[in-house]
Design an enzyme around this catalytic site. Structure first.
Site, mmCIF file in Angstrom:
data_model
loop_
_atom_site.group_PDB
_atom_site.id
_atom_site.type_symbol
_atom_site.label_atom_id
_atom_site.label_comp_id
_atom_site.label_asym_id
_atom_site.label_seq_id
_atom_site.Cartn_x
_atom_site.Cartn_y
_atom_site.Cartn_z
ATOM 1 N N ARG A 42 0.840 -1.195 0.000
ATOM 2 C CA ARG A 42 0.000 0.000 0.000
ATOM 3 C C ARG A 42 0.877 1.248 0.000
ATOM 4 O O ARG A 42 1.977 1.253 0.567
ATOM 5 C CB ARG A 42 -0.943 0.027 1.201
ATOM 6 C CG ARG A 42 -1.931 -1.128 1.219
ATOM 7 C CD ARG A 42 -3.072 -0.888 2.191
ATOM 8 N NE ARG A 42 -3.910 0.230 1.782
ATOM 9 C CZ ARG A 42 -4.924 0.121 0.920
ATOM 10 N NH1 ARG A 42 -5.211 -1.044 0.367
ATOM 11 N NH2 ARG A 42 -5.640 1.178 0.596
ATOM 12 N N ARG A 49 1.011 8.813 12.084
ATOM 13 C CA ARG A 49 -0.318 8.805 12.673
ATOM 14 C C ARG A 49 -0.278 9.438 14.056
ATOM 15 O O ARG A 49 0.805 9.728 14.576
ATOM 16 C CB ARG A 49 -0.893 7.402 12.688
ATOM 17 C CG ARG A 49 -0.209 6.355 13.513
ATOM 18 C CD ARG A 49 0.863 5.472 12.905
ATOM 19 N NE ARG A 49 0.794 5.040 11.540
ATOM 20 C CZ ARG A 49 0.170 3.955 11.097
ATOM 21 N NH1 ARG A 49 -0.515 3.205 11.916
ATOM 22 N NH2 ARG A 49 0.239 3.617 9.837
ATOM 23 N N ASP A 119 -3.429 4.814 16.794
ATOM 24 C CA ASP A 119 -2.397 4.283 15.900
ATOM 25 C C ASP A 119 -2.928 4.053 14.491
ATOM 26 O O ASP A 119 -2.152 3.774 13.580
ATOM 27 C CB ASP A 119 -1.835 2.971 16.459
ATOM 28 C CG ASP A 119 -0.457 2.658 15.891
ATOM 29 O OD1 ASP A 119 0.352 3.597 15.759
ATOM 30 O OD2 ASP A 119 -0.208 1.490 15.565
ATOM 31 N N ASN A 120 -4.248 4.159 14.314
ATOM 32 C CA ASN A 120 -4.841 3.968 12.989
ATOM 33 C C ASN A 120 -5.396 5.262 12.407
ATOM 34 O O ASN A 120 -6.067 5.231 11.373
ATOM 35 C CB ASN A 120 -5.975 2.929 13.061
ATOM 36 C CG ASN A 120 -5.453 1.525 13.304
ATOM 37 O OD1 ASN A 120 -4.301 1.229 13.044
ATOM 38 N ND2 ASN A 120 -6.305 0.660 13.830
ATOM 39 N N ASP A 129 -4.680 1.776 7.310
ATOM 40 C CA ASP A 129 -4.774 0.584 8.159
ATOM 41 C C ASP A 129 -6.131 -0.116 8.051
ATOM 42 O O ASP A 129 -6.857 -0.258 9.026
ATOM 43 C CB ASP A 129 -4.470 0.946 9.620
ATOM 44 C CG ASP A 129 -3.039 1.399 9.811
ATOM 45 O OD1 ASP A 129 -2.321 1.499 8.810
ATOM 46 O OD2 ASP A 129 -2.632 1.663 10.946
#
Length: 366
Positions: A42, A49, A119-120, A129
């Site tokens: 990706r 983030r 974290d996403n 994510d």
């Protein structure tokens, strides 16, 4: 799917499939099975983030925190001058605004991320994510795509609140590099987040209904429709798409054919007639707006095709047998989600989902 819906997102560059076997426990219940290994590559403008800053602040790595902040601002926020004493505050304001916009876009197409932790959440406010995500089919504010989210922490109706929580954690991470006065200003900036989100989602839902200008009771009209959809479990995507394709004359006469199957579900509700009267009256408030123009305008913002779980599952089952025709069909269909396509119609992508789709579940290991 997300990119062509107009939603900021990372992109899939490649999918490499191997014959190497891997053992996976998809739902963490001991039902281990062997599958073929695969690697998805990706791409994103940045993978930083909120958690990237949060971990440095918590560890007391303040010099590194400043260095990383300065790099992110210089690289991705060129409108913020490096010499500006309020640069971190301006950066925070930008992230607050862009996060509210991103989540409103998610909600406008019924997208549920599944794991909305710090974290996403991208500092550039792009969708990253992808794990146990899903597009809501029947309208349900409690829709949870992630089978392991037993408490519904990240249910679709809680995404805006999750965004607020994450932004507050970003504010806390920035505290060590802010002055006392800037601490207060950061709290004031964050207080605006709910208002920014509400304004943006209101605008998007108005556009999905083809409403022009602002009228006092637009919010009520939108909320009323969503309540009808929730009560009847009407399909979110196809309800709005059907309203984009049906004429006001057909609506007035309740001439709702089977092609508008999502609207047929709504008609069964005792409140539909009242809502329809209000909606048709509101459309007259659009002035000299021709019905054909309303339909065209609505079709540009209401997709006919989304990546439903059953569509992905059908393609996966064939791909496991080295048959990638449906993978290619999905790629082609989702490149033009707002356009009716013959092959997609034949595959049933705009039809009522099959019964077996109700049993599909996804997890972080899906």
């Amino acid at each position: 799917a997300m990119h062509f819906l107009g939603i900021p997102t990372s992109r899939a560059a490649s999918l490499i499939i191997s014959e190497e076997p891997v053992w996976r426990d998809q739902f963490y219940n001991g039902s281990v099975k062997m599958e073929r290994a695969a690697v998805v590559l990706r791409l994103a403008e940045s993978w930083f983030r909120i958690g990237s800053l949060e971990i440095l602040a918590r560890a007391g790595e303040l010099d590194l925190l400043r260095t990383l902040l300065n790099f992110i601002i210089q690289e991705h926020f060129p409108s913020i001058k490096s010499s500006d004493p309020n640069k971190y505050l301006v950066f925070f304001s930008n992230v607050v605004n862009a996060t509210a916009n991103l989540i409103s876009l998610w909600m406008s197409v019924g997208f549920s991320h599944g794991v909305c932790n710090t974290d996403n959440f991208s500092l550039l406010s792009i969708t990253i994510d992808y794990g146990p995500f899903g597009f809501m089919e029947s309208y349900d504010p409690d829709f949870v795509p992630n089978t392991s989210d037993d408490e519904g922490r990240y249910k679709i109706g809680n995404q805006a609140n999750a965004g607020l929580f994450n932004l507050d954690k970003l504010r806390e991470a920035l505290n060590p590099v802010l002055s006392t006065k800037q601490h207060i200003l950061a709290k004031e900036i964050l207080k605006e987040y709910p208002h920014i989100y509400e304004r943006r989602i209101h605008e998007l839902l108005k556009a999905k209904l083809g409403l022009l200008e602002d009228q006092e009771h637009d919010g009520y009209l939108i909320a009323y429709l969503l309540k009808l959809m929730e009560d009847t479990r009407a399909d979110f995507t196809m309800t709005f798409r059907s309203l984009s394709e049906i004429s006001t004359q057909q609506l007035q006469g309740l001439n709702i054919s089977k092609e508008f199957w999502a609207l047929q579900d709504l008609v069964s509700h005792e409140g539909f007639s009242e809502w329809l009267t209000l909606y048709l009256l509101r459309l007259k408030g659009n002035g000299h707006d021709l019905d054909e123009e309303r339909q065209r305008r609505m079709r540009r913002v209401n997709p006919r095709y989304i990546l439903r779980n059953w569509m992905a599952e059908s393609a996966i089952r064939k791909a496991e047998k080295h048959e990638f025709s449906e993978v290619r069909l999905l790629q082609e269909t989702l490149r033009r989600p707002f356009e009716q396509q013959v092959a997609a119609e034949e595959a049933g992508y705009a039809s009522r989902p099959p019964g077996w789709a109700e049993d599909l579940r996804v997890s972080c290991s899906s």
